[in-house]
Design a protein around this motif. Structure first.
Motif, mmCIF file in Angstrom:
data_model
loop_
_atom_site.group_PDB
_atom_site.id
_atom_site.type_symbol
_atom_site.label_atom_id
_atom_site.label_comp_id
_atom_site.label_asym_id
_atom_site.label_seq_id
_atom_site.Cartn_x
_atom_site.Cartn_y
_atom_site.Cartn_z
ATOM 1 N N UNK A 10 0.847 -1.199 0.000
ATOM 2 C CA UNK A 10 0.000 0.000 0.000
ATOM 3 C C UNK A 10 0.884 1.252 0.000
ATOM 4 N N UNK A 11 1.921 1.244 0.825
ATOM 5 C CA UNK A 11 2.822 2.400 0.848
ATOM 6 C C UNK A 11 3.515 2.581 -0.497
ATOM 7 N N UNK A 12 3.687 1.468 -1.229
ATOM 8 C CA UNK A 12 4.361 1.540 -2.525
ATOM 9 C C UNK A 12 3.496 2.124 -3.636
ATOM 10 N N UNK A 13 2.287 2.556 -3.306
ATOM 11 C CA UNK A 13 1.569 3.336 -4.318
ATOM 12 C C UNK A 13 2.168 4.747 -4.356
ATOM 13 N N UNK A 14 3.184 4.964 -3.486
ATOM 14 C CA UNK A 14 3.976 6.201 -3.466
ATOM 15 C C UNK A 14 3.100 7.446 -3.439
ATOM 16 N N UNK A 15 3.242 8.306 -4.449
ATOM 17 C CA UNK A 15 2.539 9.602 -4.371
ATOM 18 C C UNK A 15 1.023 9.438 -4.237
ATOM 19 N N UNK A 16 0.516 8.300 -4.701
ATOM 20 C CA UNK A 16 -0.935 8.096 -4.644
ATOM 21 C C UNK A 16 -1.447 7.959 -3.216
ATOM 22 N N UNK A 17 -0.512 7.774 -2.290
ATOM 23 C CA UNK A 17 -0.903 7.699 -0.887
ATOM 24 C C UNK A 17 -1.572 9.028 -0.492
ATOM 25 N N UNK A 30 -1.437 10.896 14.309
ATOM 26 C CA UNK A 30 -0.083 10.505 13.942
ATOM 27 C C UNK A 30 -0.080 9.701 12.650
ATOM 28 N N UNK A 31 0.805 10.069 11.769
ATOM 29 C CA UNK A 31 0.963 9.306 10.534
ATOM 30 C C UNK A 31 2.425 8.941 10.376
ATOM 31 N N UNK A 32 2.653 7.739 10.053
ATOM 32 C CA UNK A 32 4.009 7.331 9.740
ATOM 33 C C UNK A 32 3.951 6.630 8.410
ATOM 34 N N UNK A 33 4.951 6.856 7.584
ATOM 35 C CA UNK A 33 4.961 6.066 6.359
ATOM 36 C C UNK A 33 5.832 4.830 6.571
ATOM 37 N N UNK A 66 11.356 14.111 -1.268
ATOM 38 C CA UNK A 66 12.604 13.372 -1.506
ATOM 39 C C UNK A 66 12.621 12.038 -0.766
ATOM 40 N N UNK A 67 11.997 12.025 0.411
ATOM 41 C CA UNK A 67 11.931 10.758 1.157
ATOM 42 C C UNK A 67 11.107 9.747 0.365
ATOM 43 N N UNK A 68 9.973 10.205 -0.179
ATOM 44 C CA UNK A 68 9.157 9.318 -1.020
ATOM 45 C C UNK A 68 9.973 8.862 -2.233
#
Lengths: 338, 500
Positions: free
Chosen positions: A25-32, B3-6, B143-145
């Protein structure tokens, strides 16, 4: 995440999983950010600190979409499944574990006793007293508890009704993004959702349909193992090269990622549309390419598949008609009677 | 704001349960850090073909499947007594550097970093990745993304998939890379080096430039003198993919190096009845309980441990940062001269965050080195195993510690026995000790237990970047942290819970 009552509420939860579904899910990257903009995320342990009691306090049916990943390995997993079922409009069995048990479901071939005996007597374990973890143990300072696990790992729909299934280990990120969009479009009335019980975020045929490799010969005289033939012919069907590829029985939607890089499909997207038992379908597919008539010859060819239960039920044992070994079932029955 | 964490690693701190017992005075008597689940990979991998181990053991952890994939492939090579072609090993390592880069980035910006960038007692709503982005700028968030995306792109190019790669097999890998792919990988690697340099500068400005933080790092609350282990190359430089495991004593003396096949001479595991996870320790020193010092076999395997166990870094910029690290944290008079030469060991657990960034830079530099290696596009990526399969051990450094896979097979290469000692498991004893020490120094008679205080206890183990879902081959999930505080009679005084 902003709070806006007009946005549909979203939850994601893991039971017995590896965390790969969250990564997907996190790998949808910007779509998050699209997820954040269009859904109100009310419960997602990986991303925010909502607590159980907050979920309990939500009105029943108030969460529009819950992606539930992981299998049901213990009572805590099952309690969360019941809680989220109650709170959720569309409960999605998300990923192979929730849909069909995945690799951890292979534990259903063993009894809990065998699993414990293995883990606490390995070659590097120094355990002359044969100590085992105790569900309740009295420390000098007081009692300590750890949860007991179920003798048999269950899939999500073996404990609660499921609205949709989203297969894959893990589901591909582009499929996840598409499903999030689909739900939003349906909410706006632009499209309608498929009937309950459907598989979403995947294709309806087999991996072979997405695989760019050519199928020519149709029959084989032996199975081989990848380390004995790699690198394989880059253009020819892996099964025709003798590599036991699960593509013919496996649902498409992944883009045939593994066969594209010279590795066989191992079946993580589960059974193709309409297939009742994945293993039975795959056996039929393999049988249809074996070029032999004499029983001894057939036997010899099948010897090329050294692990039948792993080959045919690698990801889906817990969700298959077999579900578990007899011994594991007996242990499960014994626990239920306690 | 919530809180949000990636960072999924937050959950991996997870599924731990801490019990803190108070004595009659109201001081901390003891703490128990319990890991409540077990999955049984060592059991159900038996009966499976050896070539499937890199695919099955991936599913131990979806956050670091690359580590299991590589350890399993190396163990399978050893089972077959086959040495893969050098380009196959380089491609595996290249994938692995991109993975390390992504994983360390995620930890610094989303998990460990917020404590420093925002401050350990900043409001909980700000002490997260979004707080960091607000403070350092939205552009950095992008940049982190981007950093995560580039890392996963390389993993997918070489490994076939972003999560649970599938190309490493006994004897090498299934497929090479094209010149076009190589160019793209090189470009992303150069960007990664710049990003790592930037991250170190950020740490330097925000953390090292703040006396309060430096005092926190070098203070006593987060200090433990233990043994350290880490994989090193033939020049005793840090290596993530290959080499021998160096073992260094609390005084800095290297007591030995072991090859993968020798691990049972060095490492043993202790079992306690109140947790599913085992406690590895140095066999030659022995299990003496949860105590520091040279007489206790407790060791640590983390970014800090790897730096302590090595003599330096194998790439130029990382080496400069390595020097600066020890020059800053160790006064000259503390330098110890041992039989293995002058060595410097840092025991401050919070310095692990800094060590992780030095490794980030190393991973990025090594990524570029491998991407520009003249033979990296060679198609000769596999050697067909010819010898009879028997038994083999594979060791890599997972981001969270030394990862050991040990397999036995029959003559057909069907697995008959499995032993796994996984990244975070190495650190179970030191993490337990860190939690106890932090609790003891922070919770005293008459103290009001607040969320901020809980976070200070949490910081004790966050430095280790623990991954208990993975470490125990257990199931991550539900409740990352639950702290129960009990009085002398064992009655719960308070229960604090949080998900990340």
């Amino acid at each position: 995440m902003s709070t806006n009552g007009s946005k549909p509420k979203f939850a994601m939860y893991w039971a017995a999983s590896c965390g790969g579904c969250e990564i997907a899910v996190l790998n949808i990257h910007e779509k998050i950010l699209v997820l954040d903009a269009n859904y109100e995320v009310v419960f997602w342990p990986v991303a925010m600190d909502t607590k159980y009691k907050d979920v309990e306090a939500m009105p029943d049916g108030s969460i529009m979409l819950t992606l539930f990943n992981g299998g049901i390995r213990n009572s805590e997993n099952e309690e969360m499944a019941h809680l989220l079922r109650r709170k959720t409009q569309y409960l999605v069995a998300f990923g192979s574990c929730a849909c069909e048990g995945c690799i951890p479901g292979l534990a259903n071939l063993s009894t809990p006793q065998q699993i414990f005996d293995t883990a606490y007597q390995t070659v590097s374990t120094d355990n002359p007293q044969n100590v085992r973890p105790q569900f309740t143990w009295t420390a000098p300072e007081g009692d300590l508890h750890i949860p007991a696990f179920y003798p048999v790992l269950k899939t999500l729909d073996q404990v609660v009704p499921v609205d949709y299934y989203m297969p894959g280990c893990p589901p591909e990120s582009h499929q996840i993004a598409a499903v999030l969009d689909l739900i939003l479009a349906a909410r706006r009335g632009e499209t309608s959702l498929p009937p309950k019980g459907s598989v979403i975020g995947a294709g309806s045929t087999t991996v072979c349909d997405e695989c760019p490799r050519q199928r020519n010969v149709k029959t084989i005289t032996r199975f081989t193992r990848i380390q004995d033939v790699a690198p394989v012919d880059p253009d020819l069907c892996l099964l025709e090269q003798g590599v036991p590829c699960n593509g013919p029985a496996t649902r498409n939607g992944c883009g045939a990622r593994c066969p594209r890089v010279g590795a066989q499909c191992i079946g993580c997207y589960g059974p193709a549309e309409g297939v009742l038992d994945y293993g039975a379908r795959l056996m039929t597919a393999f049988a249809s390419v074996i070029d032999a008539k004499e029983p001894a010859e057939i036997e010899r060819i099948l010897d090329g598949i050294p692990d039948l239960v792993g080959q045919f039920y690698r990801f889906n044992l817990a969700g298959s008609l077999l579900r578990a070994s007899k011994a594991a079932w007996a242990a499960q029955q014994a626990q239920q009677e306690d | 704001m919530q809180r949000i964490s990636i960072d999924p690693i937050t959950r991996l701190e997870g599924h731990g349960k801490i019990e803190i017992f108070l004595d009659a005075e109201g001081n901390v008597a003891n703490t128990y850090f319990q890991i409540p689940e077990l999955r049984g990979f060592e059991r159900f991998c038996v009966g499976r073909p050896i070539e499937e181990m890199p695919l099955l053991t991936n599913r131990i952890c979806g956050v670091c499947p690359e580590a299991h994939h590589m350890a399993a492939a190396k163990a399978a090579d050893a089972v077959y007594h086959v040495d893969p072609p050098s380009v196959a090993k380089k491609l595996r390592e290249l994938l692995y550097m991109a993975f390390f880069f992504t994983d360390h980035t995620t930890h610094f910006y989303a998990l460990g970093g917020p404590d420093f960038v925002m401050g350990p007692d900043a409001p909980v709503a700000e002490r997260n990745i979004l707080g960091v982005i607000h403070k350092v700028g939205l552009e950095i968030g992008g940049q982190v993304i981007q950093a995560r995306k580039y890392g996963h792109t390389v993993v997918e190019m070489i490994g076939g998939r972003k999560v649970h790669p599938c190309t490493a097999i006994p004897g090498g890998i299934t497929k090479g890379i094209t010149e076009e792919q190589r160019q793209e990988i090189e470009n992303m690697g150069r960007w990664a080096v710049a990003f790592a340099e930037f991250s170190l500068k950020l740490f330097n400005d925000i953390v090292l430039g703040n006396k309060a933080y430096v005092d926190l790092i070098v203070g006593d609350t987060y200090y433990h003198r233990t043994y350290y282990i880490g994989l090193v190359d033939e020049n005793n430089r840090v290596n993530f993919y290959d080499g021998k495991v160096s073992v260094v004593a609390p005084d800095g003396e290297r007591i030995g190096k072991y090859a993968p096949g020798e691990y049972t001479d060095w490492i043993a595991e202790h079992v306690e009845p109140w947790t599913y996870l085992k406690f590895p320790y140095l066999k030659k020193v022995g299990w003496k309980g949860f105590v520091d010092g040279k007489d206790s076999g407790v060791y640590c395997a983390t970014p800090l441990s790897r730096l302590n166990a090595a003599d330096g870094m194998a790439t130029p910029r990382a080496q400069e940062e390595y020097e600066r690290f020890y020059d800053t944290l160790i006064q000259a008079e503390e330098e110890v001269y041992t039989s293995t030469g002058p060595t410097r060991v840092v025991h401050h657990r919070l310095a692990t965050h800094w060590a992780r960034l030095i490794e980030l830079l190393y991973a990025a530099e090594r990524w570029v080195e491998l991407a520009t290696d003249p033979e990296i596009t060679s198609p000769n990526v596999h050697t067909v195993p010819k010898e009879k399969p028997t038994e083999g051990v594979g060791i890599v450094e997972a981001p969270r510690g030394t990862l050991t896979h040990h397999y036995w097979t029959d003559e057909r290469g069907i697995v008959t026995k499995v032993n796994l000692i996984v990244g975070t498991t190495n650190n179970y004893a030191p993490i337990s000790m860190s939690i106890k020490k932090a609790a003891q120094s922070l919770i005293k008679k008459g103290t009001v237990v607040t969320e901020g205080l809980l976070n200070m206890v949490e910081m004790a183990f966050r430095a280790y970047d623990p991954c208990f879902g993975c470490a125990t081959h257990s199931l991550p999930g539900q409740m990352p942290l639950e702290v129960t505080i009990r009085d002398a009679e064992g009655n719960p005084v308070d229960v604090l819970r949080q998900f990340c």
